[in-house]
Design an enzyme around this catalytic site. Structure first.
Site: not given
Length: 493
Positions: A80, A155, A179
């Site tokens: 990420k 996310s 997320s």
């Protein structure tokens, strides 16, 4: 047999170690697929092909000398964007941080590299990781490979899309408000929110050495077995705490769903949940799971005051997420949240406004008042496992207009607040417990994933449950040909 791009990381590492495939070949195949599909889907927003190729050649040379470095030796993967990689930007989707170049690797990245992984890219996220969709002003919108008109979640949306589309072979996401779990759910891959504090956060989200209350990083994979592979590499204290404790995660000896005691809760008066979760005509429905465990008495789900949980979790989450938001943006959000609103939106905004900027000692009082952990503790000690929806519905149409508390989605034909997607994640979030999601079927053409919770520190029991579901019911299914799904309409961008 699955194409190479969709195989498990574990099987790819075995191929590399056996000499049946070189790391250079695997990286070249992976990058070719990235060049083909990334322009449309947009999950990978930073690439360093030259450095990755140098590492792949070095990995092959080391293997030829009998010097494999670890359990991920030669495996190409991504992380990420919020995780620092030396020389790469960590912007968290904020244009003001576009040129924020990390000077060192996040501790998780260091551990991945020490295990032999080749990290060739970083994946997209929403602004400051506080969205259930994945878009930002720097890198644009990431699209769901199952249907380009619906959200991939957030996310860790870029992480989930890259896995589902076969553009990477393992990922590390982060989770405060589902997320990891929601994007895995929407894209049909596996995700583990580990026990809080088990994986170090240093170098994530611009932080130095600090744990974010209820915040974790965790593995995301296409196949359940790879959750354990990454967990073994990443788990353990920050190096600054290494003299104080070591993880000793209990192994799970259960090898079949027939030996799990499964308590299924698929609805709640506090939230509208898609009826498809309870559709017993679907073989993969969690509603049918207890039938697969005839040897075990079926437990009742632990008694939790869900109304109180629905009050506490948004407060706790908001207090945690607002701490990392730059002050100008935080003030802007506070002002927006305090604007008078009606109906469910007023309740949601009241909790978010009170949570913004709250000191965490108050947050822990909220946690204690909810009393979730004690209610679940005895239940897990009996090898009970509550199965619940990962989210209130399957993926929903992309809508980037306004703030997320202003948006509505449709569940069972009714318009409900988008923020309801948070409800089910609160059970494990408030209690700091591990939670795993993985495929169990489809709602129409979109993946549907249940969530299963484990006891504190029993992350391997949660992942063992996921492996049983994958083996006995259904596992990862590659998305259909990307050329057959619809394109995102300009109005929805």
């Amino acid at each position: 047999m699955l194409e190479t791009c969709f195989r498990s990381a574990s099987s790819l590492v075995r191929l590399l170690r056996s000499g049946k495939m070189s790391s250079v070949d695997l990286l070249e195949q992976t990058l070719a697929r990235v060049r083909r599909h990334n322009p449309t889907l947009n999950p990978i927003v930073w690439l360093d092909e030259a450095s990755a190729m140098r590492q792949a050649k070095a990995a092959d040379a080391a293997l030829a000398r009998g010097e494999a470095t670890g359990p991920l030796h030669g495996l190409p993967m991504t992380v990420k964007e919020s995780l620092d990689i030396a020389g790469a930007p960590t912007s968290n989707g904020d244009p003001a941080l576009r040129d924020n170049i990390a000077t060192g690797d996040a501790l998780a990245v260091q551990r991945l590299r020490a295990a032999g992984a080749i990290i060739f890219g970083k994946t997209n996220l929403p602004l400051h990781m506080v969205e259930w969709q994945t878009f930002n002003a720097i890198h644009g919108t990431t699209l769901n490979p199952w249907d380009l008109s619906v959200t991939p979640g957030g996310s860790s949306g870029g992480s989930a899309v890259a896995l589902a589309a076969g553009l990477t072979h393992a990922e590390v996401g982060s989770d405060i408000g589902s997320s990891i779990r929601n994007p895995a759910h929407y894209c049909g891959v596996f995700g583990l929110k580990p026990t809080w504090g088990l994986l170090p956060l240093r170098g994530h989200g611009g932080g130095a050495f600090s744990e974010i209350d209820i915040g974790v990083i965790g593995p995301m994979t296409r196949h359940a077995v790879d959750l354990d592979l990454l967990l073994a590499v990443l788990a353990g204290p920050d190096t600054l705490e290494a003299d104080a404790w070591r993880p000793r995660l209990p192994r799970c000896r259960v090898r079949s769903l027939a030996h799990f005691r499964i308590a299924v809760k698929l609805d709640d008066p506090m939230v509208d949940t898609d009826d498809a979760y309870a559709d017993q005509r679907c073989d993969g429905s969690p509603q049918n799971w207890p039938r697969l465990a005839p040897r075990c008495p079926l437990p009742r789900p632990p008694a939790i005051d869900s109304a109180q949980l629905h009050q506490v979790y948004p407060l706790l989450r908001r207090a945690a997420t607002s701490d990392g938001v730059p002050r100008p943006r935080s003030i802007e959000l506070e002002d927006a949240l305090k604007t008078p609103k009606a109906g469910p939106m007023r309740c949601c905004c009241d909790r978010w406004s009170r949570g913004t900027g709250s000191a965490m000692p108050g947050g822990w009082r909220w946690t204690g008042s909810c009393d979730v952990a004690p209610g679940l503790g005895g239940f897990f000690r009996t090898l009970g496992h509550p199965a619940r929806p990962a989210a209130a519905s399957a993926a929903w149409p992309i809508n980037e207009r306004g703030e997320r508390w202003q948006r509505m989605i449709r569940v069972n034909g009714r318009a409900v607040p988008e923020t309801d997607q948070l409800f089910w994640s609160g059970y494990s979030g408030v209690a700091l417990l591990p939670s795993v999601v993985g495929p169990c079927g489809f709602v129409g053409h979109l993946p549907r994933l249940p969530g299963c919770r484990g006891g504190h520190g029993h992350d391997r029991t949660a992942t063992a449950f996921a492996r049983c579901v994958e083996r006995e019911i259904v596992g990862f299914t590659p998305p259909p040909d990307l050329g057959r799904v619809g394109r995102l309409s300009p109005a929805a961008r």
